[in-house]
Scaffold this motif. Sequence first.
Motif, PDB file in Angstrom:
ATOM      1  N   PHE A  72       0.808  -1.221   0.000  1.00 24.19           N
ATOM      2  CA  PHE A  72       0.000   0.000   0.000  1.00 24.19           C
ATOM      3  C   PHE A  72       0.843   1.274   0.000  1.00 24.19           C
ATOM      4  O   PHE A  72       0.310   2.375  -0.080  1.00 24.19           O
ATOM      5  N   LEU A  73       2.170   1.138   0.031  1.00 23.09           N
ATOM      6  CA  LEU A  73       3.072   2.288  -0.050  1.00 23.09           C
ATOM      7  C   LEU A  73       3.986   2.215  -1.281  1.00 23.09           C
ATOM      8  O   LEU A  73       4.929   2.987  -1.388  1.00 23.09           O
ATOM      9  N   SER A  74       3.705   1.297  -2.189  1.00 25.88           N
ATOM     10  CA  SER A  74       4.623   1.029  -3.299  1.00 25.88           C
ATOM     11  C   SER A  74       3.925   1.070  -4.651  1.00 25.88           C
ATOM     12  O   SER A  74       2.713   1.101  -4.736  1.00 25.88           O
ATOM     13  N   ASN A  75       4.736   1.031  -5.697  1.00 22.68           N
ATOM     14  CA  ASN A  75       4.273   0.844  -7.067  1.00 22.68           C
ATOM     15  C   ASN A  75       4.653  -0.575  -7.458  1.00 22.68           C
ATOM     16  O   ASN A  75       5.802  -0.985  -7.246  1.00 22.68           O
ATOM     17  N   ARG A 114       3.204   6.463  -6.322  1.00 23.11           N
ATOM     18  CA  ARG A 114       3.092   7.567  -7.283  1.00 23.11           C
ATOM     19  C   ARG A 114       1.808   8.357  -7.066  1.00 23.11           C
ATOM     20  O   ARG A 114       1.785   9.569  -7.159  1.00 23.11           O
ATOM     21  N   CYS A 115       0.715   7.665  -6.778  1.00 19.75           N
ATOM     22  CA  CYS A 115      -0.594   8.297  -6.621  1.00 19.75           C
ATOM     23  C   CYS A 115      -1.107   8.001  -5.219  1.00 19.75           C
ATOM     24  O   CYS A 115      -1.827   7.017  -5.010  1.00 19.75           O
ATOM     25  N   ILE A 116      -0.712   8.812  -4.288  1.00 22.34           N
ATOM     26  CA  ILE A 116      -1.063   8.591  -2.886  1.00 22.34           C
ATOM     27  C   ILE A 116      -2.560   8.773  -2.697  1.00 22.34           C
ATOM     28  O   ILE A 116      -3.136   9.778  -3.087  1.00 22.34           O
ATOM     29  N   PRO A 123      -7.510   5.494  -5.517  1.00 18.69           N
ATOM     30  CA  PRO A 123      -6.255   4.757  -5.688  1.00 18.69           C
ATOM     31  C   PRO A 123      -6.107   4.212  -7.102  1.00 18.69           C
ATOM     32  O   PRO A 123      -7.094   3.920  -7.771  1.00 18.69           O
ATOM     33  N   VAL A 124      -4.869   4.111  -7.559  1.00 15.47           N
ATOM     34  CA  VAL A 124      -4.592   3.445  -8.823  1.00 15.47           C
ATOM     35  C   VAL A 124      -4.299   1.992  -8.458  1.00 15.47           C
ATOM     36  O   VAL A 124      -3.192   1.637  -8.061  1.00 15.47           O
ATOM     37  N   HIS A 125      -5.331   1.207  -8.513  1.00 20.30           N
ATOM     38  CA  HIS A 125      -5.258  -0.234  -8.243  1.00 20.30           C
ATOM     39  C   HIS A 125      -6.141  -0.891  -9.301  1.00 20.30           C
ATOM     40  O   HIS A 125      -7.328  -1.074  -9.111  1.00 20.30           O
TER      41      HIS A 125
END
Length: 189
Positions: A72-75, A114-116, A123-125
């Motif tokens: 949840f803190l990474s790309n 990148r997109c917090i 979120p970008v998920h």
Amino acid sequence: MAVLSRSAGLLLSGLLLSCSVGVGEGEASGLVTAPDCGLEGREFNLRPDFFVADEFEDQLEIRMQNGGDYEFLSNGIAIYVDDVEIEEARLGTPIPLSAEAGAPIRMTLYLHKRCIFDRDVPPVHYVAAEGTITFEDIFAPDFDDDRRIAGRFDDVRFVDTSRPEERFALFSGNFDFLFNRGRPAQRFP
């Protein structure tokens, strides 16, 4: 003599503690459209340098991401394999990806670094809706403890299932690393 033994012990401890986890090779890049995050069809290179796999019974989760922080803190990209024995039997065969429930392989793209995420920015998920993945080697629990995991994915279209025409990405890439069973990585000294 005691000083020499102690120095040798400290050196050995330092070498053991300096062993890294998730070491491998890979790349993943493509175009990302996430207007709320300032990405509108822009090139994005994931630059993965952390590779990990978690197995449970016949299932396997593979992650390739930039840095070894929490998801949840990474790309990164996560690949979920429902039955590794089936996938091992079809090594070298391109497997179609789908966002449908029950798909044997599922992939997600997450850009949480990148997109917090906050109240104004979703979120970008994204989930893989199409494209292919081809495993060259895969860990199956019935084999040795150390096993190579390698493959490639081509033209994978990731989408936000709530707005697939507005929020999507197109990625290709590959990964190659050694699955090594052992103690979990320690995130603190």
